[in-house]
Design a protein around this motif. Structure first.
Motif, PDB file in Angstrom:
ATOM      1  N   SER A  27      60.629  58.971  34.023  1.00 17.35           N
ATOM      2  CA  SER A  27      59.765  58.474  32.959  1.00 17.35           C
ATOM      3  C   SER A  27      58.420  58.020  33.509  1.00 17.35           C
ATOM      4  O   SER A  27      58.288  57.704  34.686  1.00 17.35           O
ATOM      5  CB  SER A  27      60.444  57.299  32.255  1.00 17.35           C
ATOM      6  N   VAL A  28      57.429  57.989  32.616  1.00 15.90           N
ATOM      7  CA  VAL A  28      56.078  57.563  32.964  1.00 15.90           C
ATOM      8  C   VAL A  28      55.646  56.510  31.943  1.00 15.90           C
ATOM      9  O   VAL A  28      55.737  56.739  30.740  1.00 15.90           O
ATOM     10  CB  VAL A  28      55.089  58.746  32.946  1.00 15.90           C
ATOM     11  N   VAL A  29      55.193  55.363  32.430  1.00 14.27           N
ATOM     12  CA  VAL A  29      54.709  54.293  31.562  1.00 14.27           C
ATOM     13  C   VAL A  29      53.206  54.417  31.444  1.00 14.27           C
ATOM     14  O   VAL A  29      52.503  54.576  32.438  1.00 14.27           O
ATOM     15  CB  VAL A  29      55.071  52.903  32.136  1.00 14.27           C
ATOM     16  N   GLN A  30      52.707  54.365  30.207  1.00 11.95           N
ATOM     17  CA  GLN A  30      51.274  54.401  29.936  1.00 11.95           C
ATOM     18  C   GLN A  30      50.879  53.025  29.417  1.00 11.95           C
ATOM     19  O   GLN A  30      51.478  52.528  28.472  1.00 11.95           O
ATOM     20  CB  GLN A  30      50.991  55.469  28.889  1.00 11.95           C
ATOM     21  N   ALA A  31      49.887  52.392  30.047  1.00 16.10           N
ATOM     22  CA  ALA A  31      49.476  51.042  29.658  1.00 16.10           C
ATOM     23  C   ALA A  31      47.969  50.886  29.810  1.00 16.10           C
ATOM     24  O   ALA A  31      47.347  51.617  30.589  1.00 16.10           O
ATOM     25  CB  ALA A  31      50.201  50.011  30.523  1.00 16.10           C
ATOM     26  N   PRO A  32      47.373  49.935  29.087  1.00  9.79           N
ATOM     27  CA  PRO A  32      45.933  49.686  29.246  1.00  9.79           C
ATOM     28  C   PRO A  32      45.608  49.344  30.695  1.00  9.79           C
ATOM     29  O   PRO A  32      46.327  48.575  31.339  1.00  9.79           O
ATOM     30  CB  PRO A  32      45.672  48.493  28.322  1.00  9.79           C
ATOM     31  N   ARG A  33      44.526  49.919  31.206  1.00  7.88           N
ATOM     32  CA  ARG A  33      44.180  49.794  32.622  1.00  7.88           C
ATOM     33  C   ARG A  33      44.024  48.360  33.120  1.00  7.88           C
ATOM     34  O   ARG A  33      44.616  48.009  34.143  1.00  7.88           O
ATOM     35  CB  ARG A  33      42.925  50.616  32.929  1.00  7.88           C
ATOM     36  N   PRO A  34      43.264  47.489  32.445  1.00  5.81           N
ATOM     37  CA  PRO A  34      43.099  46.143  33.011  1.00  5.81           C
ATOM     38  C   PRO A  34      44.421  45.380  33.139  1.00  5.81           C
ATOM     39  O   PRO A  34      44.695  44.757  34.166  1.00  5.81           O
ATOM     40  CB  PRO A  34      42.153  45.453  32.025  1.00  5.81           C
ATOM     41  N   THR A  35      45.245  45.444  32.119  1.00  6.84           N
ATOM     42  CA  THR A  35      46.532  44.742  32.143  1.00  6.84           C
ATOM     43  C   THR A  35      47.453  45.351  33.187  1.00  6.84           C
ATOM     44  O   THR A  35      48.100  44.640  33.961  1.00  6.84           O
ATOM     45  CB  THR A  35      47.199  44.807  30.755  1.00  6.84           C
ATOM     46  N   ALA A  36      47.499  46.674  33.232  1.00  5.87           N
ATOM     47  CA  ALA A  36      48.389  47.351  34.182  1.00  5.87           C
ATOM     48  C   ALA A  36      47.944  47.110  35.626  1.00  5.87           C
ATOM     49  O   ALA A  36      48.784  46.903  36.505  1.00  5.87           O
ATOM     50  CB  ALA A  36      48.450  48.846  33.880  1.00  5.87           C
ATOM     51  N   MET A  37      46.626  47.104  35.888  1.00  2.24           N
ATOM     52  CA  MET A  37      46.151  46.843  37.253  1.00  2.24           C
ATOM     53  C   MET A  37      46.512  45.431  37.691  1.00  2.24           C
ATOM     54  O   MET A  37      46.926  45.216  38.831  1.00  2.24           O
ATOM     55  CB  MET A  37      44.642  47.052  37.361  1.00  2.24           C
ATOM     56  N   ASP A  38      46.371  44.456  36.783  1.00  6.81           N
ATOM     57  CA  ASP A  38      46.772  43.086  37.123  1.00  6.81           C
ATOM     58  C   ASP A  38      48.267  43.022  37.428  1.00  6.81           C
ATOM     59  O   ASP A  38      48.687  42.366  38.378  1.00  6.81           O
ATOM     60  CB  ASP A  38      46.428  42.113  35.996  1.00  6.81           C
ATOM     61  N   ALA A  39      49.070  43.717  36.624  1.00  4.03           N
ATOM     62  CA  ALA A  39      50.521  43.714  36.839  1.00  4.03           C
ATOM     63  C   ALA A  39      50.878  44.379  38.171  1.00  4.03           C
ATOM     64  O   ALA A  39      51.700  43.855  38.936  1.00  4.03           O
ATOM     65  CB  ALA A  39      51.227  44.423  35.687  1.00  4.03           C
ATOM     66  N   LEU A  40      50.257  45.515  38.479  1.00  2.67           N
ATOM     67  CA  LEU A  40      50.551  46.203  39.733  1.00  2.67           C
ATOM     68  C   LEU A  40      50.083  45.399  40.944  1.00  2.67           C
ATOM     69  O   LEU A  40      50.749  45.388  41.983  1.00  2.67           O
ATOM     70  CB  LEU A  40      49.923  47.599  39.732  1.00  2.67           C
ATOM     71  N   THR A  41      48.964  44.706  40.809  1.00  2.00           N
ATOM     72  CA  THR A  41      48.486  43.844  41.897  1.00  2.00           C
ATOM     73  C   THR A  41      49.492  42.733  42.155  1.00  2.00           C
ATOM     74  O   THR A  41      49.850  42.449  43.305  1.00  2.00           O
ATOM     75  CB  THR A  41      47.099  43.259  41.561  1.00  2.00           C
ATOM     76  N   GLU A  42      49.965  42.112  41.090  1.00  2.00           N
ATOM     77  CA  GLU A  42      50.973  41.051  41.228  1.00  2.00           C
ATOM     78  C   GLU A  42      52.244  41.598  41.880  1.00  2.00           C
ATOM     79  O   GLU A  42      52.829  40.953  42.751  1.00  2.00           O
ATOM     80  CB  GLU A  42      51.287  40.461  39.850  1.00  2.00           C
TER      81      GLU A  42
END
Length: 165
Positions: A27-42
């Motif tokens: 599966s592939v998750v599609q999410a808004p870039r700013p929110t997803a980048m913050d989540a991936l950084t965390e």
């Protein structure tokens, strides 16, 4: 439109996925870039598995391949979408007839690991946390990891690393 991350990424231009993801059936998750980048950084600071990420600048989205056992049964947190085997973002379901790639798409890979897919369960939890903190007016989770900027005339600590060993 710019977003800075505390940890560097390796950039792979174009829509062609990294070699290990060619033909990926998860599966592939599609999410808004700013929110997803913050989540991936965390997640990266927390030691979770973070893999390759496809960025679409045209739609300001990230496409995040997740582990095969972390499928759509958990999704979506608000404003995210989870689809099987699709990184298309030109239509709601990603399956529009006559699909053409979006201009300005590229892959990011974390420099500190060789993971190809992201831990979907952790991504779900961290995306929900990031959204909640934003909704309540808090800082993004990655803010607590930022280094204190050096004062004028002060030499940053990282320049001293290894000098006194």
């Amino acid at each position: 439109m710019t977003h800075s991350a505390e940890l560097p990424w390796l950039v792979r231009c174009g829509e062609e996925p990294p070699a290990g993801l060619a033909g990926y059936a998860g599966s592939v998750v599609q999410a808004p870039r700013p929110t997803a980048m913050d989540a991936l950084t965390e997640m990266r600071f927390g030691g979770y598995a973070v893999g390759a990420v496809l960025v679409c600048l045209s739609h300001d989205l990230l496409q995040v391949p997740i582990g095969p056992d972390d499928g759509a049964w958990r999704w979506p947190p608000t404003r995210t979408l989870c689809r099987a085997r699709s990184t298309r973002c030109s239509s709601a379901d990603g399956n529009a007839v006559g699909y053409r790639p979006c201009p300005g798409r590229f892959w990011l890979l974390p420099h500190e690991s060789n993971e190809l897919v992201t831990d979907g369960a952790a991504l779900y939890d961290v995306l929900c946390t990031v959204r909640s903190q934003r909704r309540l007016g808090g800082t993004s989770p990655g803010a607590r990891h930022r280094r204190r900027p050096a004062a004028a005339g002060e030499v940053p600590d990282e320049l001293y690393e290894g000098w006194l060993a």
